[in-house]
Enzyme design. Structure first.
Site, mmCIF file in Angstrom:
data_model
loop_
_atom_site.group_PDB
_atom_site.id
_atom_site.type_symbol
_atom_site.label_atom_id
_atom_site.label_comp_id
_atom_site.label_asym_id
_atom_site.label_seq_id
_atom_site.Cartn_x
_atom_site.Cartn_y
_atom_site.Cartn_z
ATOM 1 N N TYR A 188 0.813 -1.216 0.000
ATOM 2 C CA TYR A 188 0.000 0.000 0.000
ATOM 3 C C TYR A 188 0.852 1.275 0.000
ATOM 4 O O TYR A 188 0.662 2.141 -0.871
ATOM 5 C CB TYR A 188 -0.999 -0.005 1.160
ATOM 6 C CG TYR A 188 -2.286 0.685 0.788
ATOM 7 C CD1 TYR A 188 -3.304 -0.003 0.145
ATOM 8 C CD2 TYR A 188 -2.469 2.034 1.033
ATOM 9 C CE1 TYR A 188 -4.473 0.627 -0.231
ATOM 10 C CE2 TYR A 188 -3.637 2.676 0.662
ATOM 11 C CZ TYR A 188 -4.631 1.966 0.028
ATOM 12 O OH TYR A 188 -5.788 2.593 -0.359
ATOM 13 N N GLU B 36 2.018 6.125 -7.158
ATOM 14 C CA GLU B 36 0.964 7.002 -7.686
ATOM 15 C C GLU B 36 1.361 8.475 -7.537
ATOM 16 O O GLU B 36 1.103 9.291 -8.431
ATOM 17 C CB GLU B 36 -0.358 6.733 -6.966
ATOM 18 C CG GLU B 36 -0.957 5.390 -7.350
ATOM 19 C CD GLU B 36 -2.240 5.080 -6.581
ATOM 20 O OE1 GLU B 36 -2.921 6.018 -6.133
ATOM 21 O OE2 GLU B 36 -2.559 3.885 -6.433
HETATM 22 C C1 LIG Z 1 -12.181 12.486 -6.674
HETATM 23 C C2 LIG Z 1 -12.077 12.250 -5.241
HETATM 24 C C3 LIG Z 1 -10.924 11.381 -4.922
HETATM 25 C C4 LIG Z 1 -10.773 11.112 -3.475
HETATM 26 C C5 LIG Z 1 -9.640 10.179 -3.255
HETATM 27 C C6 LIG Z 1 -8.712 10.734 -2.289
HETATM 28 C C7 LIG Z 1 -7.407 10.057 -2.127
HETATM 29 C C8 LIG Z 1 -7.220 8.766 -2.660
HETATM 30 C C9 LIG Z 1 -5.942 8.137 -2.214
HETATM 31 C C10 LIG Z 1 -6.017 6.713 -2.474
HETATM 32 C C11 LIG Z 1 -4.729 6.004 -2.354
HETATM 33 C C12 LIG Z 1 -4.944 4.671 -2.995
HETATM 34 C C13 LIG Z 1 -3.676 3.939 -3.138
HETATM 35 C C14 LIG Z 1 -3.881 2.574 -3.727
HETATM 36 O O1 LIG Z 1 -4.466 2.683 -4.998
HETATM 37 C C15 LIG Z 1 -2.577 1.916 -3.783
HETATM 38 C C16 LIG Z 1 -2.704 0.448 -3.936
HETATM 39 O O2 LIG Z 1 -3.727 -0.143 -4.061
HETATM 40 S S1 LIG Z 1 -1.217 -0.378 -3.887
HETATM 41 C C17 LIG Z 1 -1.615 -2.075 -3.800
HETATM 42 C C18 LIG Z 1 -1.987 -2.523 -2.419
HETATM 43 N N1 LIG Z 1 -3.359 -2.186 -2.178
HETATM 44 C C19 LIG Z 1 -4.127 -2.828 -1.280
HETATM 45 O O3 LIG Z 1 -3.714 -3.736 -0.603
HETATM 46 C C20 LIG Z 1 -5.533 -2.388 -1.158
HETATM 47 C C21 LIG Z 1 -6.463 -3.381 -1.726
HETATM 48 N N2 LIG Z 1 -7.827 -2.959 -1.530
HETATM 49 C C22 LIG Z 1 -8.589 -3.323 -0.486
HETATM 50 O O4 LIG Z 1 -8.201 -4.068 0.382
HETATM 51 C C23 LIG Z 1 -10.021 -2.779 -0.430
HETATM 52 O O5 LIG Z 1 -10.279 -2.098 -1.573
HETATM 53 C C24 LIG Z 1 -10.324 -1.920 0.825
HETATM 54 C C25 LIG Z 1 -11.651 -1.196 0.641
HETATM 55 C C26 LIG Z 1 -9.216 -0.919 1.063
HETATM 56 C C27 LIG Z 1 -10.463 -2.844 2.055
HETATM 57 O O6 LIG Z 1 -11.275 -3.924 1.820
HETATM 58 P P1 LIG Z 1 -12.530 -4.343 2.737
HETATM 59 O O7 LIG Z 1 -12.977 -3.249 3.601
HETATM 60 O O8 LIG Z 1 -13.565 -4.950 1.839
HETATM 61 O O9 LIG Z 1 -11.928 -5.411 3.691
HETATM 62 P P2 LIG Z 1 -12.099 -6.965 3.743
HETATM 63 O O10 LIG Z 1 -11.396 -7.611 2.625
HETATM 64 O O11 LIG Z 1 -11.682 -7.374 5.122
HETATM 65 O O12 LIG Z 1 -13.665 -7.249 3.536
HETATM 66 C C28 LIG Z 1 -14.643 -7.021 4.561
HETATM 67 C C29 LIG Z 1 -15.721 -8.104 4.479
HETATM 68 O O13 LIG Z 1 -16.444 -7.984 3.265
HETATM 69 C C30 LIG Z 1 -16.286 -9.149 2.473
HETATM 70 N N3 LIG Z 1 -16.137 -8.735 1.087
HETATM 71 C C31 LIG Z 1 -15.618 -7.570 0.673
HETATM 72 N N4 LIG Z 1 -15.605 -7.522 -0.666
HETATM 73 C C32 LIG Z 1 -16.114 -8.693 -1.099
HETATM 74 C C33 LIG Z 1 -16.354 -9.245 -2.380
HETATM 75 N N5 LIG Z 1 -16.064 -8.571 -3.490
HETATM 76 N N6 LIG Z 1 -16.873 -10.495 -2.442
HETATM 77 C C34 LIG Z 1 -17.179 -11.186 -1.334
HETATM 78 N N7 LIG Z 1 -16.984 -10.705 -0.078
HETATM 79 C C35 LIG Z 1 -16.451 -9.483 0.031
HETATM 80 C C36 LIG Z 1 -15.047 -9.837 2.994
HETATM 81 O O14 LIG Z 1 -15.059 -11.206 2.762
HETATM 82 C C37 LIG Z 1 -15.126 -9.500 4.455
HETATM 83 O O15 LIG Z 1 -16.079 -10.361 5.065
HETATM 84 P P3 LIG Z 1 -15.758 -11.053 6.475
HETATM 85 O O16 LIG Z 1 -15.608 -9.927 7.452
HETATM 86 O O17 LIG Z 1 -16.952 -11.920 6.726
HETATM 87 O O18 LIG Z 1 -14.503 -11.813 6.294
#
Ligand SMILES: CCCCCCCCCCCCC[C@@H](O)CC(=O)SCCNC(=O)CCNC(=O)[C@H](O)C(C)(C)COP(=O)(O)OP(=O)(O)OC[C@H]1O[C@@H](n2cnc3c(N)ncnc32)[C@H](O)[C@@H]1OP(=O)(O)O
Length: 359
Positions: A283, A290
């Site tokens: 991240y 970016e």
């Molecule tokens: C024009 C206005 C603009 C405003 C923007 C301002 C600034 C922006 C800055 C942004 C910076 C971004 C940088 C970024 O792009 C850099 C990178 O990505 S580098 C690579 C590394 N990145 C990552 O590791 C992030 C990956 N992304 C995520 O993890 C998610 O998108 C995030 C929302 C950040 C977190 O995910 P989430 O909250 O969903 O966490 P969980 O995985 O623990 O999920 C929670 C529970 O929901 C279930 N779930 C979620 N999605 C699904 C799905 N698609 N299918 C099935 N189930 C899903 C999941 O299983 C969990 O359930 P449980 O609790 O029962 O386990």
């Protein structure tokens, strides 16, 4: 004070032992399970011989679990102990000869077959209640099917990007950095447009994700992909595209299969660990990559005046879009902080709840 033995009545089920100690208004109740599988009971109360200190000990026939459930009422002390292995005991104590103070509790007494029937009836009721809980949502299958397909498509898309870039890196070395956009952008456009569903899904209650972190994630990436790379041809052959795309796809080839397995109530420990750990280095690296892309685009926006805001002639020509992007750079680090904290909490929640399940 004389030390006496109270009347004790017992009954069993396949998994438990019930003891009823005939002692009213019991105080200072001290019940211990000793290492040799012996229960020691000590209390003051009103028993067969009036107010006295009463004591007894019982060495059980088979091992029991160490926790004791005890309830003192005005009339008696009730004790429940769990058997270590669920099976019917031939008698209560190791010694064949029954202690004189011990008798069957006919209020609770069941023989083995009756207890078996009781157990089956309980299991049936449990099964029905679990099934009815599961059946509560008539669209659950449909929702899971949709999420599974969504995650599968994203997984295939990001895998294609990741494999394509890796193979090209091996074949062309550093040269492959410069035409990443032309080889992978269409697929990245597709995946990132689809990712808008990740903001919609929590709004529709389909997933438990928080709306805000998902919005930051999707909006942030789309600004980089569509505004910085997509609208400026000069940015498309820069090496930074490679790093941004590679960092994005590295996490996604683990995150989406993790979600796919969650849809079919399956978990692979290694995959879970990767999903909840890889973001720690990726991240910040992703945000730095970016930010580099944004910084590199600033002079290009200044030069081309693309997206610049027209100003009244006395204030100058127009306000360059690069000022908006400078503000965006600050927002990016704010976004990094918010999502880093969110992911850290998700990781803790995941491992805390797993630990609890194991105990
Ligand atoms: C024009 C206005 C603009 C405003 C923007 C301002 C600034 C922006 C800055 C942004 C910076 C971004 C940088 C970024 O792009 C850099 C990178 O990505 S580098 C690579 C590394 N990145 C990552 O590791 C992030 C990956 N992304 C995520 O993890 C998610 O998108 C995030 C929302 C950040 C977190 O995910 P989430 O909250 O969903 O966490 P969980 O995985 O623990 O999920 C929670 C529970 O929901 C279930 N779930 C979620 N999605 C699904 C799905 N698609 N299918 C099935 N189930 C899903 C999941 O299983 C969990 O359930 P449980 O609790 O029962 O386990």
């Amino acid at each position: 004070m004389q030390i006496l033995t109270p009347h004790v009545y017992w009954a069993q089920r396949h998994g438990e032992i019930f003891l009823r100690v005939e002692l009213s208004d019991a105080t200072n109740v001290d019940i211990r399970l000793m290492e040799d599988n012996t229960l020691q009971f000590r209390a003051q109360g009103h028993g067969a011989k009036g107010d006295n200190q009463y004591e007894f000990s019982l060495e059980f026939l088979e091992p029991v679990k160490p926790e004791i459930h005890q309830k003192s009422t005005q009339r008696q002390v009730d004790i429940k102990i769990k058997k270590r292995e669920e099976r019917w005991w031939q008698r209560l104590t190791l010694r064949e000869k029954k202690p004189v103070f011990l008798g069957p509790d006919f209020d609770r007494w069941l023989d083995e077959s009756d207890a078996e029937m009781e157990l089956q009836a309980k299991e049936k009721i449990n099964k029905i209640s679990v099934e009815s809980r599961v059946r509560k949502d008539p669209y659950l299958g449909l929702k899971k099917g949709y999420l599974f397909m969504y995650n599968l498509v994203q997984f295939l898309g990001f895998s294609w990007i990741f494999v394509n870039m890796t193979v090209r890196l091996f074949i062309f070395g550093q040269d492959s950095f410069y035409d990443t956009f032309h080889t992978a952008a269409d697929m990245m456009y597709f995946c990132q447009m689809m990712a808008v569903l990740e903001v919609i899904n929590p709004l529709l209650g389909l997933v438990k994700t928080n709306f805000f972190p998902a919005m930051i994630q999707v909006a942030g990436r789309n600004v980089i992909l569509f505004v910085i790379f997509g609208s400026l041809e000069e940015m498309q052959n820069k090496a930074v595209v490679f790093f941004v795309f590679y960092l994005w796809s590295t996490i996604e080839i683990f995150r989406y299969p993790f979600y796919m397995l969650a849809c079919i109530d399956t978990e692979w420990k290694l995959l879970t660990w990767l999903r909840y750990s890889l973001w720690i280095p990726l991240y910040p690296l992703g945000v730095v990559a970016e930010a580099v892309a944004v910084i590199q685009s600033l002079p290009i926006f200044d030069e081309t005046r693309l997206f610049s805001i027209p100003l009244p002639s006395m204030l100058g020509r127009s306000l360059s879009f690069s000022y908006t992007l400078q503000l965006y750079l600050v927002l990016m680090f704010l976004g990094l902080f918010i999502n880093f904290r969110h992911l850290y909490k998700q990781r803790q929640r995941r491992y805390r709840s797993r630990k609890k399940k194991v105990q």
